[in-house]
Write an enzyme that holds these catalytic residues in place. Sequence first.
Site, short mmCIF file in Angstrom:
data_model
loop_
_atom_site.label_atom_id
_atom_site.label_comp_id
_atom_site.label_asym_id
_atom_site.label_seq_id
_atom_site.Cartn_x
_atom_site.Cartn_y
_atom_site.Cartn_z
CG HIS A 268 -16.16 16.85 85.66
ND1 HIS A 268 -16.99 16.95 86.74
CD2 HIS A 268 -14.95 16.44 86.17
CE1 HIS A 268 -16.33 16.61 87.84
NE2 HIS A 268 -15.09 16.31 87.52
CG HIS A 307 -24.93 14.44 89.20
ND1 HIS A 307 -24.47 13.38 89.95
CD2 HIS A 307 -23.99 15.41 89.29
CE1 HIS A 307 -23.31 13.72 90.48
NE2 HIS A 307 -22.99 14.94 90.10
CG ASP A 363 -21.58 22.74 86.62
OD1 ASP A 363 -20.88 23.49 87.32
OD2 ASP A 363 -21.23 21.59 86.30
N1 ACO Z 1 -29.91 16.59 78.55
C1 ACO Z 1 -30.66 15.70 77.86
N2 ACO Z 1 -30.66 14.39 78.09
C2 ACO Z 1 -29.84 13.94 79.04
C3 ACO Z 1 -29.02 14.81 79.80
C4 ACO Z 1 -29.10 16.17 79.52
N3 ACO Z 1 -28.35 17.05 80.21
N4 ACO Z 1 -28.31 14.08 80.69
C5 ACO Z 1 -28.67 12.80 80.49
N5 ACO Z 1 -29.58 12.72 79.50
C6 ACO Z 1 -30.27 11.51 79.03
C7 ACO Z 1 -29.37 10.69 78.12
O1 ACO Z 1 -29.53 11.07 76.77
C8 ACO Z 1 -29.85 9.30 78.41
O2 ACO Z 1 -31.07 9.10 77.74
P1 ACO Z 1 -31.37 7.65 77.04
O3 ACO Z 1 -31.50 6.73 78.21
O4 ACO Z 1 -32.62 7.88 76.29
O5 ACO Z 1 -30.19 7.35 76.18
C9 ACO Z 1 -30.18 9.33 79.90
O6 ACO Z 1 -30.52 10.69 80.17
C10 ACO Z 1 -29.03 8.91 80.80
O7 ACO Z 1 -27.89 9.69 80.43
P2 ACO Z 1 -26.40 9.21 80.56
O8 ACO Z 1 -25.54 10.03 79.64
O9 ACO Z 1 -26.33 7.72 80.45
O10 ACO Z 1 -26.11 9.58 82.08
P3 ACO Z 1 -24.70 9.68 82.74
O11 ACO Z 1 -24.90 9.40 84.15
O12 ACO Z 1 -23.69 8.86 82.00
O13 ACO Z 1 -24.29 11.21 82.49
C11 ACO Z 1 -23.96 13.53 82.79
C12 ACO Z 1 -24.28 12.19 83.47
C13 ACO Z 1 -22.66 13.41 81.96
C14 ACO Z 1 -23.73 14.59 83.86
C15 ACO Z 1 -25.13 13.91 81.87
O14 ACO Z 1 -26.32 14.04 82.61
C16 ACO Z 1 -24.87 15.20 81.06
O15 ACO Z 1 -24.26 15.15 80.00
N6 ACO Z 1 -25.34 16.39 81.59
C17 ACO Z 1 -25.08 17.65 80.94
C18 ACO Z 1 -23.69 18.15 81.28
C19 ACO Z 1 -23.61 18.64 82.72
O16 ACO Z 1 -24.44 19.41 83.18
N7 ACO Z 1 -22.54 18.22 83.38
C20 ACO Z 1 -22.27 18.63 84.77
C21 ACO Z 1 -22.48 17.49 85.72
S1 ACO Z 1 -22.23 18.02 87.38
C22 ACO Z 1 -20.57 18.08 87.50
O17 ACO Z 1 -19.82 17.40 86.88
C23 ACO Z 1 -20.02 19.06 88.39
#
Ligand code: ACO
Length: 429
Positions: A268, A307, A363
């Site tokens: 987050h 996201h 971010d």
């Molecule tokens: N890098 C690589 N792969 C990713 C990323 C990433 N940053 N984000 C999602 N994925 C992939 C997952 O592995 C998943 O792949 P799969 O379908 O093959 O298993 C798919 O994309 C969907 O991902 P989820 O984790 O189910 O998506 P969710 O909506 O639950 O997660 C989140 C969103 C937590 C923001 C995620 O994208 C992430 O971890 N990003 C990196 C951390 C980040 O930048 N957080 C800041 C968010 S903005 C904020 O909070 C202010």
Amino acid sequence: MPSETLTIVDNRTGRSYEVPIHRNAVNAGDLSQIKTSAEDRGLMSYDPGFKNTAVCESRISLVDGERGILLYRGYPIEQMAEQSTFLETAYLLLEAQLPSRKQLEQWTHDITYHTMLHENIKKFMEGFRHDAHPMGILISTVGALSTFYPQARDIFDVESRRRQAHRLIAKMPTLAAYAYRHSVGLPYAYPDNDLSYTGNFLNMMFKMTELKYRPNPVLERALDVLFILHADHEQNCSTNIMRGVGSSNADPYSSIAAAVAALSGPLHGGANEQVVRMLAQIGDVSRVPELIRRVKAGESRLMGFGHRIYKSYDPRAKIIKKMADAVFDEVGRNPLLDIALELEKIALEDEYFVSRKLYPNVDFYSGLIYQAMGFPMDMFSVLFAIPRVVGWLAQWEESLLDSDRKIARPRQIYTGSQHRDYTPLFDRP
Ligand code: ACO
């Protein structure tokens, strides 16, 4: 019967049910009538992470993830970032309307009046180790404020709520700056109420021996815009915690402490810090493909990408990327920028990221700007928490006044052992 309904046929019993649809949602409570026997507690919906569950009706902000749109009380984020100030944005989010000139003057005065902290807060700060993470200090000290303002427990008193909102918005920068000064062993710098909200924050962070700190106007405005961009973002993880803790009628300082804790996580608000650490670890543009390979192999995540709601470019990231130039012109280019640009270029063309609709989020670039402005990495998520207090407060107040309000208490699907008798220790193998 409402005109829009969903017909559910339960194949277990052959019975069918008409469930009303309101604003494109069914009420999960309506599912509980679907039973196989009198003892059955009824059908539940299962949704870990609330991926497709609306927990409230809200009028504060809207994220349209497909089209990359963010609105604050209906106003596009681009217009707010270009034409507004953080304090005006705060007024808009809390009061639902843009202020008149006179209202803005009064509002600015009310916030500025509360920037000082009780001297005892310094004693808390002294108790932390020199290398304590400022986010940990912030969580504890903002929670501790509830003990200074016991009338904050009068959460249904509108005047008391207003006063706590003024205090929280005013005191967050002071707490944040004290946390930083503690970690580097510098004396605390008191607020200077002649300065703007962000000018004063820069003063409390960076003032040395000069009698009067004069903030760099480019950095002061850039920080103000960053604060506007971070002020609210509908039902995210920390806002949900704010509403959840608030649903037990806890005071706002305690609820904000919990929301800051939720924000601190690397998935987050902690992501901006992780992005810069990731870029520094890559170290050179030539090593970008190696990281992409590891991310695709599932060994790592690309921080600052992806996201839950945005399935296109985060509009806040677009604004920050543009603003980076103005900041870098002033303080010099962050050498990690080239790595970030290369990473973004490759990721936006790569099938793994394209098919999953993974784009840079807020971010991805904010940390680079904060670093160029002289903020240490530990402070990045704190910089997110300061403006987000406004959104948390607006969402908390909205939830308090919601006629559908209930204490947050989800159900579970129990998969553990059924009844079994305790075996005394000596009888166990
Ligand atoms: N890098 C690589 N792969 C990713 C990323 C990433 N940053 N984000 C999602 N994925 C992939 C997952 O592995 C998943 O792949 P799969 O379908 O093959 O298993 C798919 O994309 C969907 O991902 P989820 O984790 O189910 O998506 P969710 O909506 O639950 O997660 C989140 C969103 C937590 C923001 C995620 O994208 C992430 O971890 N990003 C990196 C951390 C980040 O930048 N957080 C800041 C968010 S903005 C904020 O909070 C202010």
